[in-house]
Structures are given as structure tokens and as C-alpha cells.
Design an enzyme around this catalytic site. Structure first.
Site, short mmCIF file in Angstrom:
data_model
loop_
_atom_site.label_atom_id
_atom_site.label_comp_id
_atom_site.label_asym_id
_atom_site.label_seq_id
_atom_site.Cartn_x
_atom_site.Cartn_y
_atom_site.Cartn_z
N PRO A 1 -17.55 -22.57 -3.36
CA PRO A 1 -17.71 -22.47 -1.36
C PRO A 1 -19.03 -22.90 -1.60
CG PRO A 1 -17.14 -20.49 -2.35
CD PRO A 1 -16.81 -21.54 -3.74
N CYS A 2 -19.82 -24.12 -2.12
CA CYS A 2 -21.45 -24.73 -1.79
C CYS A 2 -21.46 -24.60 -0.77
CB CYS A 2 -21.28 -25.41 -3.26
SG CYS A 2 -20.56 -27.19 -2.37
#
Length: 281
Positions: A246-247
């Protein structure tokens, strides 16, 4: 993705962008619906079906003011809180537990020679995706605007690998993240190529809980590189697995949402969608 679904996503995305840019004016439902070229009633229904909450409720989660309020609280340390939650067994990520198994130096050097990579295209609430896997785990997932370009990019990452266009259980398991409660998902394994620094950053991202945010500086501190916020940003920008790593949960310390490989508008939509699902739970 069906044509009508694409149109719906685009209209909702336009509305999200309008809400983001006009948060301080507190736009009415009629004003937001107009940006999506829909009647207020139709827009309310479509938006609520897509996000699970009303436009007004959703606004609370994607607004930059909300992010700034969290980050400016002296008693809050988002990353520390995220790490504690993720490791305590109470966080959603504990049940998703994603294992990073980095490729060997030989695999990295020879461009994926002898690797068998299967891939498939699928639909998500945020547009089409291309997902690919080796026998060990997911090696790539990206949002797609053009299928040919997306496939060419994947093949450029592994120029000597053998590719097959067929779905696999690994693909299905990874794509469940868009449909199921994280607590009900089986473990997903990743098979990534990257430097030790990149792998450390990506592993750190996995520990940011669903619906929470962190900053580049906090990530740098957590990996014991407090002066490497810019390098952290570069590593995040090279994340090969959209959404699953989850950047999108990393924003600037000022509260600005910041860039995203697959578009800042999509990043805003994902942040809001995740926060809304947490609210529903």
C-alpha cells in the site's frame, strides 16, 4: 471492465477530485453531482453503491484537511501506532500477513531467465489491473490504462522470463483484497526483485494498517534511515505491486496527498475508500 462501469468510475473520480479541491467551501450535493453530470438523486445512489457511504461522509476521509489534522496532533505518531496495531494481532494486516520473498541475485541479474510468469487482467473499483505471478508468489500488479502498454512494461521488467496469459489461484487470492474483509483473507505471498533497501521499504509499507496513513519521514525512521526520506520516496515510487503493497497510504508530512505511480486522483479515491470501509466495520 464494462463500458458502463468505466464511465461510472470516471464520474465518481471526477467528483472525488472536486471534493478534494473544494473542501473548504463545503459543496452541496447538487454542486458535486453537477461535476459528475448526473442528477443529485442518481449521483447519490451511484456514489453510495461505489463507496458504501454518502458523498458527505466520504468527504471526511479524503480531504486534505483531515490528513493535516491527524499529522499535526502532537500526541499522534501514525507509523508507531500502525506498527503496534499491525504486530499486536488486532490489526487487519495481521490476518493478511504478506510474506516478501526476494528473488535471488541470479534471478535479479539475468532478467528472470527460466522464470514462469502467468498473468491476467481483472477489474477493480479503481479501474482495470494487470496481475502477474511466478510459482512462488505475486511479482507484479498495476492499474491499467492500455493493456498492450501494461503488458509490454511487465515484460520489460523480466525480459527473459516465459509468460503465459492464464489466471491462477495466486492471482485470485491477491485480487480478493478488493472484495473481501482483510480479516477473512488467506495469506498472500509476494515474489519480488529489488535491492535490500527497496525490500525493507516495501515490507514497512505492508505494516501500515488498512485505513491509516504514514509519511515518507516516518518510513525512513522505521527502517533506521532517518535522513533517507527522499530515497524512501524513490523506493516507494518503484513499488511493483499496486494496492497490495500500500504505497498509496504514504503522504507528505505537510498533509499533501502527493504523487502516485498510477495517478494522484486514484490515490485519493483509494485512501477515501479504505477509510470508508473502516468506518463501516
Amino acid at each position: 471492465m464494462k463500458k458502463q462501469e468505466i464511465i461510472t468510475y470516471q464520474r465518481i473520480a471526477e467528483a472525488l477530485n472536486y471534493l478534494q479541491n473544494n473542501f473548504q467551501q463545503q459543496p452541496t450535493l447538487d454542486e458535486v453531482a453537477e461535476t459528475a453530470h448526473l442528477s443529485p438523486h442518481h449521483f447519490q445512489r451511484l456514489f453510495s453503491e461505489w463507496a458504501g457511504v454518502s458523498p458527505k461522509k466520504f468527504l471526511q476521509y479524503i480531504s486534505i484537511g483531515h490528513a493535516k489534522k491527524i499529522l499535526s496532533n502532537p500526541s499522534s505518531n501514525l507509523l508507531e501506532a500502525a506498527m503496534e496495531t499491525g504486530l499486536s494481532g488486532t490489526g487487519r494486516l495481521h490476518d493478511l500477513f504478506v510474506t516478501i520473498e526476494g528473488m535471488t541475485p541470479g534471478e535479479y541479474k539475468n532478467g528472470g531467465k527460466n522464470l514462469q510468469i502467468s498473468y491476467t487482467f481483472s477489474t477493480t473499483p479503481f479501474g482495470p489491473v494487470l496481475v502477474a505471478a511466478t510459482q512462488k508468489g505475486i511479482c507484479h500488479m498495476s492499474f491499467v490504462e492500455d493493456r498492450n502498454q501494461a503488458l509490454n512494461h511487465l515484460q520489460s521488467l523480466f525480459p527473459k522470463a516465459l509468460f503465459s496469459a492464464q489466471p491462477s489461484p495466486l492471482h485470485h487470492k491477491a485480487l480478493n483484497i478488493f472484495q473481501k474483509d482483510w480479516q477473512q483473507m488467506d495469506a498472500v505471498k509476494l515474489h519480488l526483485k529489488g535491492t535490500d533497501f527497496q525490500l525493507n521499504v516495501w515490507e514497512c509499507l505492508l505494516k501500515i494498517p488498512h485505513g491509516k496513513l504514514s509519511t515518507y519521514g516516518h518510513i525512513a525512521q522505521h527502517i533506521d534511515k532517518p535522513n533517507a526520506a527522499r530515497a524512501v520516496g524513490t523506493a516507494i515510487g518503484r513499488n511493483p505491486v499496486a494496492f497490495l503493497i500500500p504505497c498509496h497510504r504514504v503522504i507528505q508530512a505537510s498533509g499533501v496527498i502527493g504523487g502516485y505511480m498510477w495517478g494522484p486522483l486514484r490515490k485519493k479515491a483509494i485512501i477515501g475508500w479504505e477509510a470508508a470501509t473502516v468506518e463501516k466495520e
